[in-house]
Design an enzyme around this catalytic site. Sequence first.
Site, PDB file in Angstrom:
ATOM      1  N   GLU A  89     -20.024 -49.908  12.885  1.00  0.00           N
ATOM      2  CA  GLU A  89     -18.692 -49.891  13.854  1.00  0.00           C
ATOM      3  C   GLU A  89     -18.754 -50.945  14.827  1.00  0.00           C
ATOM      4  OE1 GLU A  89     -17.985 -45.322  12.568  1.00  0.00           O
ATOM      5  OE2 GLU A  89     -17.590 -46.182  14.774  1.00  0.00           O
ATOM      6  N   CYS A 329     -18.669 -42.967  19.079  1.00  0.00           N
ATOM      7  CA  CYS A 329     -19.562 -43.884  18.177  1.00  0.00           C
ATOM      8  C   CYS A 329     -19.872 -43.197  16.787  1.00  0.00           C
ATOM      9  CB  CYS A 329     -20.538 -44.421  19.018  1.00  0.00           C
ATOM     10  SG  CYS A 329     -21.983 -43.515  19.078  1.00  0.00           S
TER      11      CYS A 329
HETATM   12  S1  SF4 Z   1     -25.903 -41.354  21.377  1.00  0.00           S
HETATM   13 FE1  SF4 Z   1     -28.170 -41.188  20.945  1.00  0.00          FE
HETATM   14  S2  SF4 Z   1     -27.984 -40.853  18.702  1.00  0.00           S
HETATM   15 FE2  SF4 Z   1     -26.107 -41.944  19.280  1.00  0.00          FE
HETATM   16  S3  SF4 Z   1     -26.318 -43.790  18.806  1.00  0.00           S
HETATM   17 FE3  SF4 Z   1     -26.828 -43.576  21.216  1.00  0.00          FE
HETATM   18  S4  SF4 Z   1     -28.997 -43.515  21.030  1.00  0.00           S
HETATM   19 FE4  SF4 Z   1     -28.426 -43.188  18.981  1.00  0.00          FE
END
Ligand code: SF4
Length: 344
Positions: A89, A329
């Site tokens: 994404e 995300c």
């Molecule tokens: S929050 Fe943690 S698990 Fe999610 S993309 Fe970022 S590093 Fe990876």
Amino acid sequence: MELIGQTTGELEQIVREMGHPAYRGRQLAEWIYKRAARSTEEMINLPEALRAQIRERFTHPLTNAVEALRSDDGAVKYLVELCDGNRVESVYLPYEDRTSVCISTEVGCAMNCAFCATGIGGLTRNLSAGEMVDQVLLAQADQKQRISHVVYMGMGEPLANYTQTVKSLRLLTGELGISARHLTLSTVGLAPAIRQLADEGLPITLAVSIHAPDDALRAQIMPIARTHSMDELLDACRYWIEKTHRKITFEYLLLENVNDSPEQARDLARRLKSLLANVNIIPYNFVEGRGDFHRPKRQRIDAFKRELEQQQINVTERMRRGNTINAACGQLRHESEKGRKISA
Ligand code: SF4
């Protein structure tokens, strides 16, 4: 072979090897990086023979938007398909004074943070520098607008894919001409890689996801904290500040009754005080399938912020953008994967 991801010097070399003068390589770089050309048909000042050779030898472009969710506030979330069918994404965010794209650096992520949709499926593969840069070019082509800022805050941990991430930073500053200060890299805190990045001579903006005031709680919600303690992480941050003379923003995802008490704000302030830190508060957005986390009430968010401010910490709260699209995300890809499974 990938065309995007090659520096201008590398493109000059490539066209020379194909029997054309070096300046054609510079023209090619201009089409790819400055004009965001998505096909060789657009590259009208290149001879057809060279365009045919490029089509034959190279994959171009590297990304394709299979879905674009457009929010009321102008934000656009792209579900981006890579050449091997994997999906990541990216998000375009327009502001009054700038245009920003948030990009992904990996398909999935190995970090497995307890609150994150991307961590659900683990890591599939790293992205190449070209695939990272092409997310910016894709948004630029779709929006017909130059992108001024890039944020490495999409799927994946950028410093776990160190070499390709650094190459992409150099392409964005060099070939695309984006100021290093307009590039923000967000990390969960891979302390040795922060030190390495400090030595690269790239004065970018560093954001560190801290999310807890102590090791025990941090380790519960971010497994990486079991490998790199807060002391090790904050020492690496101190090294970054000494080397780059750039402040660090500490991201703090606020989770109701987990890390949002005034005492925790005081503990956090005590840990960060000597770093002249900026703390960016991010009230949690619900992620399906990721634990039992909730967004704190407004009163509680404000109390947390107030406590930090009283401890002389500079506090900001992330503006909520893209309200009518899935905002966190990995959510769009997660939804799409579910859809795929259902229809399979
Ligand atoms: S929050 Fe943690 S698990 Fe999610 S993309 Fe970022 S590093 Fe990876």
